[in-house]
Each structure stands twice: as C-alpha cells, then as structure tokens.
Design a protein around this motif. Sequence first.
Motif, PDB file in Angstrom:
ATOM      1  N   TYR A 130       0.868  -1.189   0.000  1.00 21.74           N
ATOM      2  CA  TYR A 130       0.000   0.000   0.000  1.00 21.74           C
ATOM      3  C   TYR A 130       0.900   1.233   0.000  1.00 21.74           C
ATOM      4  N   PRO A 131       0.643   2.200  -0.889  1.00 28.15           N
ATOM      5  CA  PRO A 131       1.520   3.374  -0.981  1.00 28.15           C
ATOM      6  C   PRO A 131       1.517   4.192   0.307  1.00 28.15           C
ATOM      7  N   HIS A 132       2.701   4.675   0.700  1.00 26.90           N
ATOM      8  CA  HIS A 132       2.829   5.495   1.905  1.00 26.90           C
ATOM      9  C   HIS A 132       4.108   6.318   1.793  1.00 26.90           C
ATOM     10  N   PHE A 133       4.179   7.374   2.583  1.00 31.01           N
ATOM     11  CA  PHE A 133       5.370   8.220   2.583  1.00 31.01           C
ATOM     12  C   PHE A 133       6.453   7.558   3.419  1.00 31.01           C
ATOM     13  N   PHE A 134       7.687   7.666   2.933  1.00 31.31           N
ATOM     14  CA  PHE A 134       8.817   7.069   3.655  1.00 31.31           C
ATOM     15  C   PHE A 134      10.028   7.976   3.520  1.00 31.31           C
ATOM     16  N   GLU A 135      10.748   8.159   4.614  1.00 33.62           N
ATOM     17  CA  GLU A 135      12.028   8.864   4.577  1.00 33.62           C
ATOM     18  C   GLU A 135      12.922   8.279   5.663  1.00 33.62           C
ATOM     19  N   ARG A 136      14.203   8.360   5.448  1.00 32.64           N
ATOM     20  CA  ARG A 136      15.145   7.859   6.451  1.00 32.64           C
ATOM     21  C   ARG A 136      16.283   8.853   6.615  1.00 32.64           C
ATOM     22  N   PHE A 137      16.930   8.786   7.779  1.00 29.41           N
ATOM     23  CA  PHE A 137      18.045   9.678   8.091  1.00 29.41           C
ATOM     24  C   PHE A 137      19.185   8.856   8.660  1.00 29.41           C
ATOM     25  N   LYS A 138      20.403   9.263   8.310  1.00 21.14           N
ATOM     26  CA  LYS A 138      21.589   8.617   8.870  1.00 21.14           C
ATOM     27  C   LYS A 138      22.158   9.510   9.965  1.00 21.14           C
ATOM     28  N   THR A 139      22.225   8.973  11.174  1.00 19.12           N
ATOM     29  CA  THR A 139      22.855   9.682  12.302  1.00 19.12           C
ATOM     30  C   THR A 139      23.933   8.750  12.832  1.00 19.12           C
ATOM     31  N   ASP A 140      23.912   8.458  14.131  1.00 18.64           N
ATOM     32  CA  ASP A 140      24.711   7.353  14.673  1.00 18.64           C
ATOM     33  C   ASP A 140      23.859   6.099  14.593  1.00 18.64           C
ATOM     34  N   GLY A 141      23.459   5.765  13.401  1.00 18.67           N
ATOM     35  CA  GLY A 141      22.502   4.703  13.157  1.00 18.67           C
ATOM     36  C   GLY A 141      21.568   5.158  12.051  1.00 18.67           C
ATOM     37  N   VAL A 142      20.397   4.518  11.950  1.00 18.95           N
ATOM     38  CA  VAL A 142      19.440   4.857  10.899  1.00 18.95           C
ATOM     39  C   VAL A 142      18.064   5.058  11.505  1.00 18.95           C
ATOM     40  N   GLU A 143      17.477   6.221  11.243  1.00 13.90           N
ATOM     41  CA  GLU A 143      16.101   6.513  11.660  1.00 13.90           C
ATOM     42  C   GLU A 143      15.210   6.522  10.432  1.00 13.90           C
ATOM     43  N   HIS A 144      13.941   6.202  10.615  1.00 19.15           N
ATOM     44  CA  HIS A 144      13.012   6.316   9.494  1.00 19.15           C
ATOM     45  C   HIS A 144      11.643   6.788   9.967  1.00 19.15           C
ATOM     46  N   ASN A 145      11.007   7.587   9.109  1.00 19.82           N
ATOM     47  CA  ASN A 145       9.636   8.060   9.309  1.00 19.82           C
ATOM     48  C   ASN A 145       8.761   7.485   8.220  1.00 19.82           C
ATOM     49  N   MET A 146       7.528   7.148   8.575  1.00 17.23           N
ATOM     50  CA  MET A 146       6.544   6.748   7.569  1.00 17.23           C
ATOM     51  C   MET A 146       5.210   7.393   7.935  1.00 17.23           C
ATOM     52  N   TYR A 147       4.460   7.781   6.909  1.00 16.57           N
ATOM     53  CA  TYR A 147       3.111   8.318   7.095  1.00 16.57           C
ATOM     54  C   TYR A 147       2.195   7.604   6.119  1.00 16.57           C
ATOM     55  N   ILE A 148       1.041   7.171   6.606  1.00 14.03           N
ATOM     56  CA  ILE A 148       0.095   6.454   5.756  1.00 14.03           C
ATOM     57  C   ILE A 148      -1.295   7.023   5.991  1.00 14.03           C
ATOM     58  N   GLY A 149      -2.045   7.185   4.892  1.00 13.93           N
ATOM     59  CA  GLY A 149      -3.391   7.742   5.025  1.00 13.93           C
ATOM     60  C   GLY A 149      -3.998   8.094   3.690  1.00 13.93           C
ATOM     61  N   GLU A 150      -5.277   8.428   3.718  1.00 16.18           N
ATOM     62  CA  GLU A 150      -6.048   8.731   2.508  1.00 16.18           C
ATOM     63  C   GLU A 150      -5.453   9.883   1.711  1.00 16.18           C
ATOM     64  N   SER A 151      -5.031  10.941   2.413  1.00 13.96           N
ATOM     65  CA  SER A 151      -4.575  12.150   1.717  1.00 13.96           C
ATOM     66  C   SER A 151      -3.276  11.913   0.956  1.00 13.96           C
ATOM     67  N   ILE A 152      -2.515  10.892   1.339  1.00 17.90           N
ATOM     68  CA  ILE A 152      -1.256  10.593   0.634  1.00 17.90           C
ATOM     69  C   ILE A 152      -1.504   9.755  -0.600  1.00 17.90           C
ATOM     70  N   THR A 153      -2.419   8.795  -0.520  1.00 16.98           N
ATOM     71  CA  THR A 153      -2.624   7.876  -1.648  1.00 16.98           C
ATOM     72  C   THR A 153      -3.388   8.497  -2.799  1.00 16.98           C
ATOM     73  N   LYS A 154      -4.145   9.575  -2.540  1.00 16.52           N
ATOM     74  CA  LYS A 154      -4.914  10.262  -3.591  1.00 16.52           C
ATOM     75  C   LYS A 154      -6.098   9.421  -4.058  1.00 16.52           C
ATOM     76  N   GLU A 155      -6.358   8.319  -3.411  1.00 18.53           N
ATOM     77  CA  GLU A 155      -7.474   7.447  -3.790  1.00 18.53           C
ATOM     78  C   GLU A 155      -8.310   7.138  -2.559  1.00 18.53           C
ATOM     79  N   ASP A 156      -9.601   6.828  -2.799  1.00 16.14           N
ATOM     80  CA  ASP A 156     -10.493   6.484  -1.690  1.00 16.14           C
ATOM     81  C   ASP A 156     -10.360   4.998  -1.388  1.00 16.14           C
ATOM     82  N   SER A 157      -9.157   4.620  -0.950  1.00 18.61           N
ATOM     83  CA  SER A 157      -8.922   3.189  -0.757  1.00 18.61           C
ATOM     84  C   SER A 157      -8.319   2.862   0.603  1.00 18.61           C
ATOM     85  N   PHE A 158      -8.047   3.883   1.418  1.00 17.93           N
ATOM     86  CA  PHE A 158      -7.358   3.617   2.679  1.00 17.93           C
ATOM     87  C   PHE A 158      -8.280   2.914   3.665  1.00 17.93           C
TER      88      PHE A 158
END
Length: 792
Positions: free
Chosen positions: A597-625
Amino acid sequence: MDINNHIESPFTIKVSFNKMLERYEELIHADNDFIAGNAKRVLAIAEEHPILREGFSEFSVFKTHEKEIEGILQDAFNPLLTQNEIKTAALPFYNFVFNPSERFKSILKSAGEDFELEIRNMPTEQTYIIACSIILNFCYGYSLNFKRPFFYEIPDEHGVMHYYKILYNADFTEIKPKPGAPKITQADYDELIDNFDNIDLWKEKFPPNSYEFEGFIISNMFDVTDDQSISNIKSGLIKEVKGKDRNFLNNFQEIFRSLLGLKSIKVGFSMYVKETDSFERVYGVGVNSYLLNELETAHCSDALCNWSYNQLLVEKKYFSVSDVKRALAKNDKQPPHIKVLDQQNIQSAIFAPIANENGLMGILEIVSEKPKVLNSINANKLEDVMPFIESAIERSKTEEANLIEAVIQKECTSIHSSVYWRFVEEAKSYIRAQTNKNESATFKKITFDNVYPLYGQIDVKGSSDARNSATQKDLLLQLNLAKKILQKSIDEKNLPIYEQVMFQVSEFGKDLTTNFKVDSEHEISLYLKNEIKPIFELIAKTQQALQPDIEDYFNKIDSDLGVIYYYRKHYDDTVKLINRNMSSLLDEKQIEAQRMYPHFFERFKTDGVEHNMYIGESITKEDSFDMLYLYNLRLWQLQVMCEMENQYYHGQHEYPTALEVASMILVFNQPLSVRFRMDEKRFDVDGTYNARYEVVKKRVDKAFIKGTEERITQAGKITIVYSQKEDEAEYVRYIKFLQSKNVLADDLEFIELEDLQGVTGLKALRVSLLYHKDHDEKNFYTYDDLMTTIAS
C-alpha cells in the motif's frame, strides 16, 4: 514451373500483353506513319506468338520468348535510355522481374551473386490483404487509398547500401472475378474497412484464387539513397541518441555510409560542456569520441588548435581534414586534433558542430582510415542532416538534465514518490498563475491531513562514549610519540624550552586519562598543530639523527586533520558501514512495502538509521485507505527492524570497531497533519498538538525505566514505546506472532518510562531478539549467546 505454385493469393496470375496490344491496335490508325508502322511491327510479333496475347503462367515462357517479349516492350523500355533508366517489367507483389533495363542489370550484378531481390517494406502477412484492396478498387469501384511507397535495398560493389523507390505502372493489367467468387456488398465493404488485420475475414470475402489477374506491371525505380538516408537518420534519432543499444549505433553508422557513399567511415560524438569549456565522452555502448581518443574529458583548448577552436566553437562551421599525414607534415606545431587522429590511424575526417540558439552542444565526428575519402566536397552533404542531429542532441541533453534532476531529488531531498503527485499539482497551479500574469502567484503550502505516523530507529549504543574513547586513544598515541621525540632531542641537545614543552605534553596526557572533557579534543589538537608541529620541523633541520623519527611522526598524521586519525577513523568507518548496510536493507524492503500500500517514507543517517513513515487517505490520492493497511505496515516495520538487527550482528566481524546497536519503535495512536517545510526541504508535523509527537521522537530513546537509571533501549532487544492500551494489545499480538516464528524470544517485558519534559504516561514493550545461526531459520540463539560466540 507455374507462377502460382506455392503462393497463396486471391489472384490466379496470368502474364499477358493483351492490354498493351489493344493500345497498339488503336495506333495502327494513327496519322503518323512511323507510329502506325511501329504498331504493325508489334502486332506482327503477337500474331506469330499468340501465347503472348492469350497469357501464360509458366516461367519457362519468359526464356523461350525472351526476344519477342523484348520486341513488344521496346517502346516502354527504350533501348536509347536503357543504360540510364532503372526499369523492369514485373508481377504484382512478387520479387520476380523480367525484361530489365541494362542499368538495373548492372545494379544487381554489383550486389553480388548471393543477393536476393526483395521489396523491403512489403510485409508477407499483408500481401494478401493489399491484393484484396486492389480488387475492391478494380472490380467494385471502392476508392481505397492503399498506396504505400515501396523500396528495394541493394548494396553496391563496395557494400554500401542504396535505396531505390519503386513506382508501378498498372495500365496493362486486368482483374476479373472467376465464376463462383463471392460478390462484395456494401455491408461487406463496411465490415472490411474496419478489419484490416483480420486475415481470416479477408479470405472469407476473397477466397484464394477466386480472381484472375491478367497482364503485367512496369516498375520504374529511382535512386533515393540520399533522401532515404536523411529519413533514416531522422527516424533513428527520434528513437534513440544516447547509444545504449549497440545495434542503433551500427545502424546509424551504416546510414551515414549510405549518405556519403563510403563503406570505410566511422561515426563518433563528443559532448560539449559549456561550464568548463571542455569535451566529454558520450556514455553508452560503443560510442566513440575520436577527438578524445582514450580520454574521458579534455579542455577544448587542449583538444583543438586556435583555428579549429574558432571554426567549431565560435563560427559554428564544420571543417574537414582530407589528408592527416600531409596536414602534420605541413604544420610544425602539430595541431592536437590532427595529432590525435594520426594516433588512431585515421587519415581523413570531418568535424561538424552540433549547435542550437543557445550555443554548441557537441561535435559530430566522421572519420576514415583512408586519406582523401572525406573532404570539403562531401562534407556539404551534412547540411541536410545536421538539423535532425541538433534536435536529437538537444532532446538528449534535456533528458539527461531531467535524469540528473531526478537523481538529485531522490538522493538529496525528501520528496518521496508517494507524495510527488501533490507537488506536481501545485507546480501546475503555480505555472498557470504565472502564465496568466497573476502577480500573487506563489507555491502554496503542501500538507497532508489525517495521516498515521510510524517511527523507528536502529541506533549505536553508547556512541558518544565510543567516540570519546577513540579520540582519547588517538590523542594519547600522538602525545606519547611527541614525548619520545622530545626526550631524544633533549638527550642530544639539552634546550630548556623543549623540557617545558615535554612537561605540557605530559600534562595533556594526564588530563586525557583522568578528566576528558568535551573541549579537550579541540584544545589538544590545536596545541599539536600550532606548537608541536613547528618545533618538530625545526628539530628535523637542526638534529639530523632525529629526522627518521620526525618523518615517522608526520607519516602517522592525517593530512587533512593534522592529527593522528586511527581509532576515530575505525569508529567513523564503522558507523558509516552500519548506516550504509542498514539503509540498503531498509530501502530494499521498502519496495515491497510500497507494493502492499503506498505510503510516505524517509530515512536519516545519524549514529545509526532513523526512518519516518506516514500512511493515510490524503497521501494515496485514492479512496482506498483502510486501517488494515496501517496495521499491516506496523507489523512489516517490526519484522524489518528484527531483520536489520540480525543482519548487523551476523556481519559484525566485518566492521573495524565492535559496536552495539539497539532498536526502538515509537507508536503514535492518533492521526496528525504533516507539511513540507520549503526552507528545510523536508516534511514535519503541522500544528501545536502534533508537535508532541516530534518532542517524543527526539527524547524517548534517552529515557529511563521509571525508578531506575536503566535506559529503555538495550542491545539485543527491541523496544516499542506507546501510550494507549489498545496499542499495547495490538503489538502484543504482533510479538506473539513473531515469537511463534522464532524471531523474538519469550521474555516480553512491560515497562513504564520516566516522565519526559512535557510528556507523561509513556509505556514500552521490550523483548529480546533471536538471532539466526548462519541464516538457518531452524537454529536460533540469544544476544548473550551471540556475544559469547563472538568473544570466543
């Protein structure tokens, strides 16, 4: 052998000269005695050989009546023009010709004995349908425009391909339906014109051999090699210009050979980079640059002499070198472009600038190993093709710029593919506003409302302590080396100032071991660079015996940092490797998650690896969430974090420094809004209420278990932080599932966190990971077992 054997056609073909003879019967009564006399001559031949009027389908008749056929066709094939005209009599749709002109015979002879004459663009599967279309015209009066230009491709004696356009004269043909042939109605016609590719339908309406073709056609041919070469160059460049396909480049070279009539030529390109005033090689399979030879890039002034530079870059005119050896002998200065041609055994060349209104884009290079074959005369032929090449190169550079922009966006910004559509929409609105000269045109704020956040990190445990330890070791190593050199210097040449310096070095060493502070590294590094370095340079000049020691000292120092960078380098390299390997695995797994299922994803390199994800209707652009997709993504995240831990510890022996990592997931129960910060080029939460989530993210991994001094994150365990009871129940289900899969151990802890600044009531689940032995899913061991194995 019969002409109609082994041929499937709606026609039964019979070669007949009846239609032509009927014309001669009219000419008998002409006022001109010469015309009437010639008509009687032709008709006399036909009377003596009636088969030529009645018609025949045996190939043998062409041989036995060769002279008679030539006599009947004498007016159409004038012997005075036979050396120049490319002409022959033929049968429709078949590669059989008769009574050819002498010029046509000569062309076929040059092509070689193995050459088989074939119409280039007459698809076999369409021949039947085109024949049916002719019947519709001849017999039923339906005006169908089925005419297409047909060509012969025939090589000359040098192997250079020539193109001959065929024009048919069908004045002397007749087409008649045989008894029993289906009559074509208007309804049939309406059905056929919508089904050109339905061969079965055409055969139903026009069964094989249901019509008679009587007569012959005259083929007039014209050498259109130049026009066809230009057309082929245009078509080829529309398809591709970058040279990813070696066949394209070979074909492109062949086209130029046909255009110039030279088999021995080769084609190359050099791209021009305006910013650096240099040429660079085109990246692709088999693309050569004869100006650069083996170089990847070169300044234009190094690749060209002053005259050629001015000709190509300033005047934007092409020029030729007809004889490389002669050009070198005439010029003592050895022009670089002539010299580089000679090094490649190239003896003649044409260089043509590829330019548009914005300036030079590149150089087209046509070269030959033979002298004089390329010159200023045939260089003029490029005039007709350069506009197409310029257009193609311009398009190629635009595509390359778009590709570079795409790479930069992927690697350097946070505009993830899942939300790219929203940026496109806003960009279109902004461009429309600008086009309409709206002075208030602005790129509006981009937000996504009601999205569910997921956050995770795999972090190096005690990273500050590990780096401080590495720093201490490096500085102590350098201080001790300095002390040894100073002591040797004092023993040889007792200078009180050196004793004072050695005392200071000793004091720094004591402070490092007993009282290491944040600013200690900076202070000692400055002292070593500003005080010790000049002293050692002086010692090297004044005390020859200490020169080897001084050289050894400076060899151990990093040239960029000015201090020893050994243990810190091992630490930094380890963190980089952790980040790279963990990021690669996460990115690889993300491809699978996006398919779920499509969702927003980003990651950051620090002293390790962090990641953010966001999922929802407004991101997919479709009435399918559906909330099911959120639960699925949470379980996926937990599984991937476990896999990242496994990969790290199994590859730990490959890292320069032994470091521990710990994993944590933050669960946030409520949806929130995120917006893209234009100034920082990244997404962030929007609004005061949502800011609580960011506060927790930044502080929670340093939190303690309530009433203790123990951090919630721990090596060998995965920690899941949450605040709501329903989140606890959800993740307990996931943990039990992964325990059944032997991914997690049976030591689940329920813990409370000390209050953070402005945040209270946080809880956590913590459970040990099971590590696979040699990637065998049937064998597992705990973190303590793992550490014992590594230590042994």
